[in-house]
Structure formats: structure tokens, C-alpha cells
Design a protein around this motif. Structure first.
Motif, PDB file in Angstrom:
ATOM      1  N   CYS A  48      32.914  24.069  27.147  1.00  0.00           N
ATOM      2  CA  CYS A  48      31.824  23.222  27.627  1.00  0.00           C
ATOM      3  C   CYS A  48      31.309  22.252  26.560  1.00  0.00           C
ATOM      4  N   LYS A  49      31.008  21.074  27.020  1.00  0.00           N
ATOM      5  CA  LYS A  49      30.379  20.046  26.182  1.00  0.00           C
ATOM      6  C   LYS A  49      28.894  20.359  26.002  1.00  0.00           C
ATOM      7  N   ASP A  50      28.368  19.981  24.879  1.00  0.00           N
ATOM      8  CA  ASP A  50      26.924  20.067  24.669  1.00  0.00           C
ATOM      9  C   ASP A  50      26.239  19.268  25.779  1.00  0.00           C
ATOM     10  N   PRO A  51      25.348  19.888  26.583  1.00  0.00           N
ATOM     11  CA  PRO A  51      24.703  19.164  27.690  1.00  0.00           C
ATOM     12  C   PRO A  51      24.031  17.868  27.266  1.00  0.00           C
ATOM     13  N   LYS A  52      23.583  17.779  26.032  1.00  0.00           N
ATOM     14  CA  LYS A  52      22.927  16.565  25.558  1.00  0.00           C
ATOM     15  C   LYS A  52      23.908  15.404  25.432  1.00  0.00           C
ATOM     16  N   LEU A  53      25.203  15.718  25.380  1.00  0.00           N
ATOM     17  CA  LEU A  53      26.232  14.675  25.236  1.00  0.00           C
ATOM     18  C   LEU A  53      26.877  14.298  26.573  1.00  0.00           C
ATOM     19  N   ALA A  54      26.465  14.965  27.664  1.00  0.00           N
ATOM     20  CA  ALA A  54      27.021  14.658  28.978  1.00  0.00           C
ATOM     21  C   ALA A  54      26.613  13.261  29.425  1.00  0.00           C
ATOM     22  N   LYS A  55      27.506  12.627  30.216  1.00  0.00           N
ATOM     23  CA  LYS A  55      27.235  11.280  30.731  1.00  0.00           C
ATOM     24  C   LYS A  55      27.677  11.204  32.187  1.00  0.00           C
ATOM     25  N   ALA A  56      27.314  10.112  32.851  1.00  0.00           N
ATOM     26  CA  ALA A  56      27.599   9.977  34.289  1.00  0.00           C
ATOM     27  C   ALA A  56      29.088  10.060  34.581  1.00  0.00           C
ATOM     28  N   ASP A  57      29.925   9.513  33.693  1.00  0.00           N
ATOM     29  CA  ASP A  57      31.372   9.529  33.919  1.00  0.00           C
ATOM     30  C   ASP A  57      31.936  10.943  33.961  1.00  0.00           C
ATOM     31  N   ASP A  58      31.231  11.919  33.413  1.00  0.00           N
ATOM     32  CA  ASP A  58      31.686  13.303  33.476  1.00  0.00           C
ATOM     33  C   ASP A  58      31.637  13.848  34.895  1.00  0.00           C
ATOM     34  N   PHE A  59      30.925  13.158  35.785  1.00  0.00           N
ATOM     35  CA  PHE A  59      30.756  13.602  37.165  1.00  0.00           C
ATOM     36  C   PHE A  59      31.364  12.604  38.164  1.00  0.00           C
ATOM     37  N   TYR A  60      32.281  11.783  37.678  1.00  0.00           N
ATOM     38  CA  TYR A  60      32.778  10.651  38.483  1.00  0.00           C
ATOM     39  C   TYR A  60      34.304  10.612  38.516  1.00  0.00           C
ATOM     40  N   PHE A  61      34.833  10.185  39.670  1.00  0.00           N
ATOM     41  CA  PHE A  61      36.262   9.896  39.819  1.00  0.00           C
ATOM     42  C   PHE A  61      36.399   8.698  40.743  1.00  0.00           C
ATOM     43  N   GLY A  62      37.194   7.735  40.359  1.00  0.00           N
ATOM     44  CA  GLY A  62      37.420   6.559  41.189  1.00  0.00           C
ATOM     45  C   GLY A  62      38.858   6.468  41.661  1.00  0.00           C
ATOM     46  N   GLY A  63      39.047   5.895  42.847  1.00  0.00           N
ATOM     47  CA  GLY A  63      40.397   5.630  43.316  1.00  0.00           C
ATOM     48  C   GLY A  63      40.874   6.459  44.480  1.00  0.00           C
ATOM     49  N   LEU A  64      39.988   7.251  45.081  1.00  0.00           N
ATOM     50  CA  LEU A  64      40.429   8.072  46.207  1.00  0.00           C
ATOM     51  C   LEU A  64      40.717   7.238  47.456  1.00  0.00           C
ATOM     52  N   ASN A  65      40.360   5.964  47.393  1.00  0.00           N
ATOM     53  CA  ASN A  65      40.689   5.047  48.489  1.00  0.00           C
ATOM     54  C   ASN A  65      42.141   4.584  48.438  1.00  0.00           C
ATOM     55  N   ILE A  66      42.836   4.849  47.341  1.00  0.00           N
ATOM     56  CA  ILE A  66      44.218   4.398  47.155  1.00  0.00           C
ATOM     57  C   ILE A  66      45.178   5.414  47.759  1.00  0.00           C
ATOM     58  N   ALA A  67      46.066   4.945  48.619  1.00  0.00           N
ATOM     59  CA  ALA A  67      47.036   5.827  49.278  1.00  0.00           C
ATOM     60  C   ALA A  67      48.039   6.371  48.278  1.00  0.00           C
ATOM     61  N   GLN A  85      40.106  16.364  36.704  1.00  0.00           N
ATOM     62  CA  GLN A  85      39.776  14.948  36.904  1.00  0.00           C
ATOM     63  C   GLN A  85      38.276  14.684  36.715  1.00  0.00           C
ATOM     64  N   ILE A  86      37.452  15.634  37.121  1.00  0.00           N
ATOM     65  CA  ILE A  86      35.998  15.506  36.970  1.00  0.00           C
ATOM     66  C   ILE A  86      35.512  16.702  36.154  1.00  0.00           C
ATOM     67  N   PRO A  87      35.398  16.570  34.864  1.00  0.00           N
ATOM     68  CA  PRO A  87      35.023  17.713  34.022  1.00  0.00           C
ATOM     69  C   PRO A  87      33.679  18.320  34.383  1.00  0.00           C
ATOM     70  N   GLY A  88      32.801  17.536  35.011  1.00  0.00           N
ATOM     71  CA  GLY A  88      31.503  18.051  35.427  1.00  0.00           C
ATOM     72  C   GLY A  88      31.582  19.087  36.534  1.00  0.00           C
ATOM     73  N   LEU A  89      32.756  19.255  37.153  1.00  0.00           N
ATOM     74  CA  LEU A  89      32.922  20.275  38.189  1.00  0.00           C
ATOM     75  C   LEU A  89      32.990  21.681  37.610  1.00  0.00           C
ATOM     76  N   ASN A  90      33.194  21.791  36.312  1.00  0.00           N
ATOM     77  CA  ASN A  90      33.328  23.111  35.700  1.00  0.00           C
ATOM     78  C   ASN A  90      32.139  24.010  36.047  1.00  0.00           C
ATOM     79  N   THR A  91      32.439  25.198  36.525  1.00  0.00           N
ATOM     80  CA  THR A  91      31.498  26.254  36.959  1.00  0.00           C
ATOM     81  C   THR A  91      30.834  25.983  38.302  1.00  0.00           C
ATOM     82  N   LEU A  92      31.104  24.839  38.938  1.00  0.00           N
ATOM     83  CA  LEU A  92      30.411  24.496  40.185  1.00  0.00           C
ATOM     84  C   LEU A  92      31.134  24.990  41.436  1.00  0.00           C
ATOM     85  N   GLY A  93      32.372  25.443  41.292  1.00  0.00           N
ATOM     86  CA  GLY A  93      33.062  26.097  42.397  1.00  0.00           C
ATOM     87  C   GLY A  93      33.421  25.203  43.564  1.00  0.00           C
TER      88      GLY A  93
END
Length: 218
Positions: A48-67, A85-93
């Protein structure tokens, strides 16, 4: 009395183990790190990353519109969006996938050892189903159209087949940050090293030459 207390204690222990499950997160999030360090915390298979160093991109993925590219033997493509792909998913199940199907393409029989799947059809018509465990091996199937939803219980063999003449698209949610996937044919006939053909010959009641041919295909 002592024997009675021991019996009760053992029953309570057995009951608690029978209903044990992964605990809920004890923090808001635990963004996964690819590289560890001495100060990192290891949770749910990821550092796990230090929560103070987390950023919005840790919870983001782009491109699911692409076939996805469906030019393969199965005529399908799975675009996975999980903790890798989205490291922020860790522990979220939770995680999801986009599945693209060419006309008459399929997502072949497979299982997710760690997740139940809920699938919604965005475009096209899919024939879907799952098989229950031994000894009943009951088959549940449904033809799904745009907007229809179907659930595949955790661990059970399931599939989707595009019965339409046009491309199909589905989105599926999975109840794990990393559901895992075991494609049945690949696992059985394409294992490394190969399973002894005598085992598969007896298991599938096939000619040994047929088994060896299938192993060459996978």
C-alpha cells in the motif's frame, strides 16, 4: 462439566470458522504500489501507498469505450479493469470487465475462483449460462438482449456466446479486486507441463490420439 465446556468451545470454534470471511477494510483506501519499500504496508496481496501520497489517478481508468480486438479463435476480447489497472481498488473487493464479441464469438467456459459476476448486455444478443457443482451439474441458460442482466455465482463454470449476426458488447462487475480466471479447455489441455494423456483419456472417455491432438491445439 469440563467435557461439556470443551464440547461447546469446539462447536463455537467450528461455527466461527464456517462463517469466516475476509474482513472489511479498516481504512478509507489502500492504493496498491507496484514497488515495495521498507516503510510500505502489505495488504490483500498488494503493497500500500502512503494515503497522503494518493492521487485521483490512483482511482481512474480510461478507455473502456474502445472496442477490444476480437480477431482470434474464440472471436472475443476481455478488457480487464482490476487492481492492476486501478491501484485504488486494492482491498475494496470489486472490479469489472468489458467483453467484446464478434458475430458468433464466445467467451468460452471458464470460472472465477474468487468472484461472483454480474453481466449486463450493452449491444447484441448473448446466449449465456452456468453449470452447478457435482453431482447435479444443472445447467442454467438464458438468451440476453440489450439491457438484460445475468448473474454467474462464484466459482461456477459459465460462458457467453454471441448468437447474433452483429457485434455484441457486455460489461461485467466482479466481487473481487482480482477475480482470477480459469478457462477450462486451456487449463485441461494446455497445462504446463501437460497432464498425462492417460488421465485425460479416462476422464473424458476419448481416444488417446484425440487427447494428444487437443493438447497440441492448446
Amino acid at each position: 462439566m469440563r467435557a461439556y465446556l470443551v464440547t461447546v468451545a469446539l462447536c463455537v470454534l467450528a461455527f466461527s470458522l464456517a462463517f469466516a470471511s475476509d474482513p472489511s477494510p479498516l481504512q478509507d483506501f489502500c492504493v496498491a504500489l507496484k514497488d515495495s519499500s521498507d516503510s510500505a504496508v502489505f495488504v490483500n496481496g498488494k503493497v500500500c501507498k502512503d494515503p497522503k501520497l494518493a492521487k485521483a489517478d490512483d482511482f481512474y481508468f480510461g478507455g473502456l469505450n474502445i472496442a477490444g480486438n476480437t480477431e482470434n479463435l474464440q472471436g472475443s476480447n476481455v478488457t480487464t479493469v482490476n487492481v492492476d489497472q486501478i491501484p485504488g481498488l486494492n482491498t475494496l473487493g470489486i472490479s469489472l470487465v468489458r467483453i467484446d464479441y464478434a458475430p458468433y464469438g464466445q467467451n468460452p467456459p471458464h470460472t472465477h475462483p474468487r468472484a461472483t459476476e454480474i453481466l449486463v448486455v450493452l449491444e447484441g444478443t448473448l446466449y449465456v449460462g452456468f453449470v452447478t457443482s457435482n453431482t447435479e451439474n444443472r445447467l442454467f441458460t438464458k438468451v440476453l438482449n440489450k439491457g438484460d442482466v445475468f448473474v454467474f455465482p462464484v466459482g461456477l463454470i459459465h460462458f457467453q456466446f454471441n448468437v447474433g449476426k452483429t457485434n455484441a458488447i457486455a460489461i461485467a462487475g466482479l466481487s473481487s479486486q482480482n477475480a482470477g480466471v480459469i478457462t477450462i479447455a486451456n487449463a485441461v489441455f494446455g497445462s504446463n507441463p501437460p497432464i498425462n494423456p492417460d488421465v485425460l483419456t479416462k476422464a473424458f472417455q476419448l481416444d488417446k490420439n484425440v487427447v494428444q491432438h487437443l493438447q497440441k491445439l492448446f
